[in-house]
Design a protein around this motif. Structure first.
Motif, PDB file in Angstrom:
ATOM      1  N   PRO B   5       0.840  -1.214   0.000  1.00 44.59           N
ATOM      2  CA  PRO B   5       0.000   0.000   0.000  1.00 44.59           C
ATOM      3  C   PRO B   5       0.867   1.253   0.000  1.00 44.59           C
ATOM      4  O   PRO B   5       1.666   1.460   0.912  1.00 44.59           O
ATOM      5  CB  PRO B   5      -0.826  -0.128   1.284  1.00 44.59           C
ATOM      6  N   LEU B   6       0.722   2.074  -1.038  1.00 45.95           N
ATOM      7  CA  LEU B   6       1.469   3.343  -1.093  1.00 45.95           C
ATOM      8  C   LEU B   6       0.754   4.389  -0.256  1.00 45.95           C
ATOM      9  O   LEU B   6       1.360   5.297   0.284  1.00 45.95           O
ATOM     10  CB  LEU B   6       1.565   3.841  -2.532  1.00 45.95           C
ATOM     11  N   ILE B   7      -0.561   4.236  -0.202  1.00 44.14           N
ATOM     12  CA  ILE B   7      -1.368   5.169   0.593  1.00 44.14           C
ATOM     13  C   ILE B   7      -2.225   4.345   1.548  1.00 44.14           C
ATOM     14  O   ILE B   7      -2.883   3.390   1.128  1.00 44.14           O
ATOM     15  CB  ILE B   7      -2.293   6.012  -0.319  1.00 44.14           C
ATOM     16  N   ALA B   8      -2.200   4.695   2.823  1.00 45.70           N
ATOM     17  CA  ALA B   8      -3.047   4.001   3.806  1.00 45.70           C
ATOM     18  C   ALA B   8      -3.680   5.045   4.722  1.00 45.70           C
ATOM     19  O   ALA B   8      -2.979   5.741   5.450  1.00 45.70           O
ATOM     20  CB  ALA B   8      -2.218   3.011   4.609  1.00 45.70           C
ATOM     21  N   VAL B   9      -4.982   5.175   4.627  1.00 49.12           N
ATOM     22  CA  VAL B   9      -5.709   6.181   5.424  1.00 49.12           C
ATOM     23  C   VAL B   9      -6.518   5.460   6.491  1.00 49.12           C
ATOM     24  O   VAL B   9      -7.247   4.526   6.195  1.00 49.12           O
ATOM     25  CB  VAL B   9      -6.627   7.026   4.510  1.00 49.12           C
ATOM     26  N   THR B  10      -6.352   5.903   7.740  1.00 47.00           N
ATOM     27  CA  THR B  10      -7.047   5.254   8.844  1.00 47.00           C
ATOM     28  C   THR B  10      -7.799   6.282   9.684  1.00 47.00           C
ATOM     29  O   THR B  10      -7.196   7.250  10.155  1.00 47.00           O
ATOM     30  CB  THR B  10      -6.024   4.513   9.760  1.00 47.00           C
ATOM     31  N   ASN B  11      -9.085   6.076   9.831  1.00 44.56           N
ATOM     32  CA  ASN B  11      -9.943   6.881  10.704  1.00 44.56           C
ATOM     33  C   ASN B  11      -9.783   8.394  10.451  1.00 44.56           C
ATOM     34  O   ASN B  11      -9.648   9.187  11.376  1.00 44.56           O
ATOM     35  CB  ASN B  11      -9.621   6.561  12.179  1.00 44.56           C
ATOM     36  N   GLY B  24     -14.430   9.378   9.755  1.00 42.01           N
ATOM     37  CA  GLY B  24     -13.676   8.145   9.974  1.00 42.01           C
ATOM     38  C   GLY B  24     -13.536   7.355   8.687  1.00 42.01           C
ATOM     39  O   GLY B  24     -14.116   6.280   8.548  1.00 42.01           O
ATOM     40  N   VAL B  25     -12.784   7.903   7.772  1.00 48.53           N
ATOM     41  CA  VAL B  25     -12.591   7.258   6.463  1.00 48.53           C
ATOM     42  C   VAL B  25     -11.363   6.341   6.531  1.00 48.53           C
ATOM     43  O   VAL B  25     -10.319   6.721   7.060  1.00 48.53           O
ATOM     44  CB  VAL B  25     -12.400   8.329   5.355  1.00 48.53           C
ATOM     45  N   ASN B  26     -11.549   5.118   6.032  1.00 46.67           N
ATOM     46  CA  ASN B  26     -10.433   4.145   6.002  1.00 46.67           C
ATOM     47  C   ASN B  26     -10.302   3.576   4.594  1.00 46.67           C
ATOM     48  O   ASN B  26     -11.305   3.150   4.023  1.00 46.67           O
ATOM     49  CB  ASN B  26     -10.725   2.973   6.949  1.00 46.67           C
ATOM     50  N   PHE B  27      -9.113   3.631   4.053  1.00 51.27           N
ATOM     51  CA  PHE B  27      -8.876   2.956   2.772  1.00 51.27           C
ATOM     52  C   PHE B  27      -7.378   2.868   2.514  1.00 51.27           C
ATOM     53  O   PHE B  27      -6.578   3.525   3.207  1.00 51.27           O
ATOM     54  CB  PHE B  27      -9.583   3.671   1.612  1.00 51.27           C
ATOM     55  N   SER B  28      -7.021   2.046   1.563  1.00 49.09           N
ATOM     56  CA  SER B  28      -5.610   1.989   1.167  1.00 49.09           C
ATOM     57  C   SER B  28      -5.527   1.843  -0.346  1.00 49.09           C
ATOM     58  O   SER B  28      -6.481   1.380  -0.987  1.00 49.09           O
ATOM     59  CB  SER B  28      -4.896   0.835   1.865  1.00 49.09           C
ATOM     60  N   VAL B  29      -4.426   2.277  -0.898  1.00 52.16           N
ATOM     61  CA  VAL B  29      -4.208   2.154  -2.350  1.00 52.16           C
ATOM     62  C   VAL B  29      -2.865   1.466  -2.556  1.00 52.16           C
ATOM     63  O   VAL B  29      -1.849   1.901  -2.018  1.00 52.16           O
ATOM     64  CB  VAL B  29      -4.180   3.545  -3.043  1.00 52.16           C
ATOM     65  N   ASN B  30      -2.910   0.387  -3.324  1.00 52.89           N
ATOM     66  CA  ASN B  30      -1.674  -0.352  -3.579  1.00 52.89           C
ATOM     67  C   ASN B  30      -0.871   0.265  -4.710  1.00 52.89           C
ATOM     68  O   ASN B  30      -1.415   1.015  -5.527  1.00 52.89           O
ATOM     69  CB  ASN B  30      -2.007  -1.806  -3.936  1.00 52.89           C
ATOM     70  N   GLU B  31       0.388  -0.092  -4.741  1.00 53.56           N
ATOM     71  CA  GLU B  31       1.271   0.435  -5.783  1.00 53.56           C
ATOM     72  C   GLU B  31       0.763  -0.004  -7.166  1.00 53.56           C
ATOM     73  O   GLU B  31       0.414  -1.167  -7.361  1.00 53.56           O
ATOM     74  CB  GLU B  31       2.701  -0.089  -5.563  1.00 53.56           C
TER      75      GLU B  31
END
Lengths: 253, 244
Positions: B5-11, B24-31
């Motif tokens: 994950p290049l980007i990881a957003v938590t809460n 409370g947004v959570n998501f991740s984006v892989n390379e």
């Protein structure tokens, strides 16, 4: 009413923080020399025609208007020194600064306001270019340096206008007129007047940038930023002038 | 595609006054992935990506980009991360006092002052050719069409060779054909520059063609996530309403 008072304090606080950031950024490397020189050209050189016309008219009108009163007291020969002193100490700095507030502060306010509402400042920020350093520091430094130069120029043009006004009903040579002017000028006539023009220039640039940087909403806010920049900068010129006169009176009289 | 994950957003939480936009947004984006974020106007899509580049300060939460929490960085450190991220603004946000050439060279010269003028011009031409705008190099932004403005804005982000590109409504205000061209450009850029992207859009055709994964924001949280085909067949009527 309470909201207006609260907003005024809020605005004053934000302007103080904005000013503090200027002093923080101005000493940081690298300095944007090209943009600074470009701003000096825009602010200084492009204001010359306006300053020339107003400076000339100031000197001419002041001489023509003062002559009848001076004649009544038989002090017509004092006219060149009286006009030059009035111009150098008060009229040229304040009028030139007010013209600069109208032309430069509004221009900066509108330019930066437009950049703000169209996300150009944000685009600069996300490109890792410090917009404060590139846009604000260069403009404020340019106004701080160029306004005193414009005032010096207005002084000279005003005295030249005074010479022409003097010769409407008189017959003085340029040499004798300027000798009369210089003989009555003292260093302390020039120094306080010059110092205050740096403050005029600083606040014209700072207020223009602050209003532009804080424009929010649509295109209407661009007009508001420009208008508000002129009003606030003009008001600040009068306040600085009042303080400068008080301080000069305290220390140099 | 790797799973880093290049980007990881938590809460992630963000309020504007009493208006709680992100709850409370959570998501991740892989390379190498293209993540599309959908949602109604005002649902906080743009706020989310602006928080990622530090344009809007967050109230709470962790946003790891390249493994670093951007909310905890100093201005200098944040700028180092920003150099690895491109951001395409909704209106393009081109510097309107500069030509296309100067829009591109401004950023490049600022960050690479040692590059010769020849090298700068070569880089600019190369990027403009990649977005199909080489012939407009000396035009001013006011002389460009909506699609050309977007292309120039893409070129401006590419000039610093970013690893991540955040697109804020890349096809907004464009006709169907130009929108398709911009969607194709996003895919071409990803292929050529190996970028990872987050694409905010209302354009379902763009979402379908560019997104590996789609996420829908509702009431400040992620309401649904999946591929285009999965979400199109969702049991949630509200989610399906995006695909009609």
């Amino acid at each position: 009413m309470l909201d207006k008072i609260k907003n005024s304090f809020d605005d004053a606080g934000k302007l103080s923080l904005f000013t503090a950031r200027f002093f923080k950024e101005v000493f940081k490397w690298p300095f944007q020399l090209n943009e600074f020189l470009r701003q000096c050209y825009v602010i200084g050189y492009k204001s010359l025609p306006l300053v020339t016309i107003t400076g000339f008219i100031m000197g001419l009108v002041l001489t023509i208007q003062s002559r009848p009163t001076m004649s009544k007291f038989g002090a017509e020969s004092w006219l060149p020194s009286m006009v030059s002193l009035s111009l150098i100490r008060e009229i040229a700095p304040v009028i030139t600064a007010l013209i600069c507030a109208g032309k430069i502060a509004s221009g900066i306010g509108a330019e930066l306001g437009s950049m703000k509402v169209t996300s150009q400042i944000d685009a600069m920020e996300v490109s890792a270019i410090n917009p404060y350093k590139y846009l604000v520091v260069t403009r404020v430094l340019a106004t701080t340096i160029m306004v005193p130069i414009l005032v010096f120029y207005a002084d000279f043009i005003g005295i030249l206008g005074g010479y022409i006004g003097y010769n409407v009903h008189g017959n003085a040579s340029m040499y004798s007129y300027f000798t009369n002017v210089i003989e009555h000028l003292e260093f302390l006539d020039i120094l306080p007047a010059t110092i205050k023009t740096f403050f005029f220039g600083f606040f014209i640039g700072l207020i223009g940038c602050y209003k532009g940087f804080n424009a929010s909403g649509g295109t209407a806010s661009v007009g508001h930023a420009a208008n508000s920049a002129v009003v606030t900068a003009s008001l600040s010129i009068f306040i600085i002038d009042m303080l400068a006169v008080q301080i000069t009176d305290l220390f140099f009289s | 595609m790797t799973a880093t994950p290049l980007i990881a957003v938590t809460n992630l939480r963000k309020s504007f006054g009493t208006n709680e936009v992100l709850k409370g947004v959570n998501f991740s984006v892989n390379e190498g992935e293209n993540l599309v974020i959908l949602g109604r106007s005002g649902s906080g899509k743009s706020v989310t990506i602006k928080c990622l580049v530090g344009l809007i300060p967050t109230d709470e939460g962790e946003m790891k980009v390249f493994g670093t929490d951007v909310a905890q960085l100093s201005y200098q450190e944040l700028n180092e991360i920003r150099l690895r991220i491109g951001f395409l603004f909704q209106g393009g946000a081109l510097y309107d006092s500069m030509s296309v050439r100067d829009n591109l060279s401004f950023t490049l010269k600022h960050h690479s002052p040692k590059l010769s003028n020849e090298e700068v011009q070569t880089r600019i031409l190369e990027v403009l050719e990649n977005v199909g705008l080489a012939e407009s190099i000396d035009k001013m932004p006011s002389e460009l069409s909506g699609g050309m403005v977007k292309r120039t804005a893409v070129a401006r982000t590419l000039i610093i060779k970013p690893e991540i590109i955040l697109y804020d409504e890349p096809t907004a205000g464009l006709d169907t054909i130009t929108s398709r061209e911009i969607s194709d450009l996003i895919l071409a850029v990803q292929k050529k520059y190996k970028t990872t992207s987050i694409i905010i859009t209302h354009d379902m055709a763009c979402a379908k063609s560019t997104g590996n994964r789609i996420m829908i924001l509702k009431d400040g949280v992620i309401n649904a996530a999946g591929t285009y085909d999965e979400l199109e067949k969702s049991s949630d009527e509200w989610v399906r309403s995006f695909f009609i």
